[in-house]
Design a protein around this motif. Structure first.
Motif, mmCIF file in Angstrom:
data_model
loop_
_atom_site.group_PDB
_atom_site.id
_atom_site.type_symbol
_atom_site.label_atom_id
_atom_site.label_comp_id
_atom_site.label_asym_id
_atom_site.label_seq_id
_atom_site.Cartn_x
_atom_site.Cartn_y
_atom_site.Cartn_z
ATOM 1 N N MET A 1 0.758 -1.323 0.033
ATOM 2 C CA MET A 1 0.007 0.068 -0.141
ATOM 3 C C MET A 1 0.798 1.247 0.071
ATOM 4 S SD MET A 1 -2.973 1.308 2.798
ATOM 5 C CE MET A 1 -2.830 -0.373 3.614
ATOM 6 N N SER A 2 0.644 2.124 -0.938
ATOM 7 C CA SER A 2 1.414 3.374 -0.963
ATOM 8 C C SER A 2 1.019 4.419 -0.075
ATOM 9 C CB SER A 2 1.284 3.880 -2.459
ATOM 10 O OG SER A 2 0.047 4.397 -2.757
ATOM 11 N N LEU A 3 1.825 5.489 0.523
ATOM 12 C CA LEU A 3 1.413 6.345 1.354
ATOM 13 C C LEU A 3 0.677 7.409 0.845
ATOM 14 C CD1 LEU A 3 4.946 6.920 3.038
ATOM 15 C CD2 LEU A 3 3.206 5.375 3.992
ATOM 16 N N ILE A 4 -0.205 8.016 1.616
ATOM 17 C CA ILE A 4 -1.185 9.088 1.239
ATOM 18 C C ILE A 4 -0.230 10.379 1.164
ATOM 19 C CG2 ILE A 4 -2.852 10.633 1.766
ATOM 20 C CD1 ILE A 4 -4.064 8.063 3.342
ATOM 21 N N ASP A 5 -0.191 11.051 -0.046
ATOM 22 C CA ASP A 5 0.493 12.270 -0.320
ATOM 23 C C ASP A 5 -0.423 13.258 -0.741
ATOM 24 O OD1 ASP A 5 -0.281 11.599 -2.672
ATOM 25 O OD2 ASP A 5 1.573 11.624 -3.669
ATOM 26 N N ASN A 6 -1.782 13.084 -0.647
ATOM 27 C CA ASN A 6 -2.882 14.149 -0.973
ATOM 28 C C ASN A 6 -3.326 14.693 0.468
ATOM 29 O OD1 ASN A 6 -5.704 14.936 -1.063
ATOM 30 N ND2 ASN A 6 -5.277 14.416 -3.354
ATOM 31 N N PRO A 7 -3.238 16.019 0.658
ATOM 32 C CA PRO A 7 -3.630 16.681 2.024
ATOM 33 C C PRO A 7 -5.023 16.320 2.147
ATOM 34 C CG PRO A 7 -2.137 18.252 0.677
ATOM 35 C CD PRO A 7 -2.373 16.864 -0.148
ATOM 36 N N GLU A 8 -5.847 16.365 1.285
ATOM 37 C CA GLU A 8 -7.527 16.248 1.545
ATOM 38 C C GLU A 8 -7.396 14.866 2.020
ATOM 39 O OE1 GLU A 8 -11.098 16.760 2.476
ATOM 40 O OE2 GLU A 8 -9.770 18.257 1.816
ATOM 41 N N GLN A 9 -6.920 13.811 1.424
ATOM 42 C CA GLN A 9 -6.967 12.193 1.762
ATOM 43 C C GLN A 9 -6.413 12.245 3.285
ATOM 44 O OE1 GLN A 9 -5.048 10.271 -1.438
ATOM 45 N NE2 GLN A 9 -7.074 10.098 -2.430
ATOM 46 N N ALA A 10 -5.228 12.789 3.484
ATOM 47 C CA ALA A 10 -4.676 13.008 4.786
ATOM 48 C C ALA A 10 -5.891 13.299 5.828
ATOM 49 C CB ALA A 10 -3.230 13.627 4.882
ATOM 50 N N ARG A 11 -6.442 14.559 5.621
ATOM 51 C CA ARG A 11 -7.384 15.224 6.350
ATOM 52 C C ARG A 11 -8.361 14.114 6.735
ATOM 53 N NH1 ARG A 11 -5.640 19.850 4.337
ATOM 54 N NH2 ARG A 11 -6.941 19.810 2.431
ATOM 55 N N ARG A 12 -9.130 13.415 5.722
ATOM 56 C CA ARG A 12 -10.038 12.374 5.964
ATOM 57 C C ARG A 12 -9.682 11.297 6.704
ATOM 58 N NH1 ARG A 12 -11.510 13.618 0.427
ATOM 59 N NH2 ARG A 12 -10.257 11.685 -0.106
ATOM 60 N N LEU A 13 -8.353 10.798 6.452
ATOM 61 C CA LEU A 13 -7.840 9.639 7.499
ATOM 62 C C LEU A 13 -7.769 10.179 8.893
ATOM 63 C CD1 LEU A 13 -6.574 6.954 7.871
ATOM 64 C CD2 LEU A 13 -4.440 8.105 7.270
ATOM 65 N N ALA A 14 -7.335 11.440 8.922
ATOM 66 C CA ALA A 14 -7.130 11.842 10.526
ATOM 67 C C ALA A 14 -8.363 12.015 11.033
ATOM 68 C CB ALA A 14 -6.404 13.222 10.551
ATOM 69 N N ARG A 15 -9.453 12.676 10.626
ATOM 70 C CA ARG A 15 -10.736 12.664 10.893
ATOM 71 C C ARG A 15 -11.278 11.416 11.298
ATOM 72 N NH1 ARG A 15 -12.714 17.946 10.552
ATOM 73 N NH2 ARG A 15 -15.175 16.969 10.256
#
Length: 87
Positions: A1-15
């Motif tokens: 699995m590749s790392l998330i590099d998209n800020p919006e996807q990172a925000r969704r993951l964090a939330r």
């Protein structure tokens, strides 16, 4: 699995991670808001969530404030109905 590099996807993951923390620790969240010690009560859970987040995103996003913003948005703002001296 590749790392998330998209800020919006990172925000969704964090939330999503913080939402899980809130759901599985409802009593601690309520008590922490009421007594203004939520971060002390949830230290372990938030550290674990942060570690999980860091393993899923690029180092740049891991060093950003995305996770902390999710904590405020999901954990603190959504608890605004709980009576507390902090508001």
């Amino acid at each position: 699995m590749s790392l998330i590099d998209n800020p919006e996807q990172a925000r969704r993951l964090a939330r999503a991670i913080i939402s899980d923390v809130a759901i599985y620790n409802r009593e601690k969240v309520e008590q922490g808001i009421k007594n203004d010690n939520i971060f002390e009560l949830l230290t372990e859970e938030l550290d674990e969530g942060r570690q999980h987040f860091n393993t899923r995103v690029t180092p740049e996003l891991a060093q950003s404030n995305v996770f902390e913003l999710a904590v405020v948005d999901v954990l603190i703002k959504r608890s605004g109905k709980i009576e507390s001296s902090i508001w």
